[in-house]
Design a protein around this motif. Structure first.
Motif: not given
Length: 106
Positions: A10-15, A86-91, A95-96
């Motif tokens: 979910f956090l990756i999707g939001v990011g 990209a997925f790590g960065w999106a997390f 999260l932020l």
């Protein structure tokens, strides 16, 4: 453990959603291609480009991975590495922003 994995997804999707929307908004308003950069004419411009690069970074990284090589093929290594980054960065971005939303929302 399933709840934690769903929360991470979910956090990756939001990011990714925030990064994509911010990238298209930036390109529309600025009239130029969004790039990862930290240069600027002034200090304030440099900080603006750095903030834009942080927020839009996951989406830009995904686009970088899909660039074609000189012979017109797609590099699997480039696509996989850019997707992982990209997925790590999106997390982190998700999260932020979700952390800020939870902190501000009553």
């Amino acid at each position: 453990m399933t709840k934690e994995l769903l929360l991470a997804a979910f956090l990756i999707g939001v990011g990714l959603c925030i990064a994509g929307a911010a990238t298209h908004l930036y390109q529309w308003r600025a009239g130029q291609q969004a790039m990862l950069r930290y240069d600027g004419k002034t200090f304030l411009g440099s900080m603006g480009n750095l903030a834009m690069s942080f927020v839009c970074g996951p989406y830009i990284m995904l686009q970088i991975g899909w660039r074609h090589e000189d012979n017109g093929t797609l590099s699997m290594t480039s696509a996989l590495v850019s997707a992982i980054v990209a997925f790590g960065w999106a997390f982190i971005t998700g999260l932020l922003f979700m952390g800020a939303y939870v902190a501000i929302h009553p």
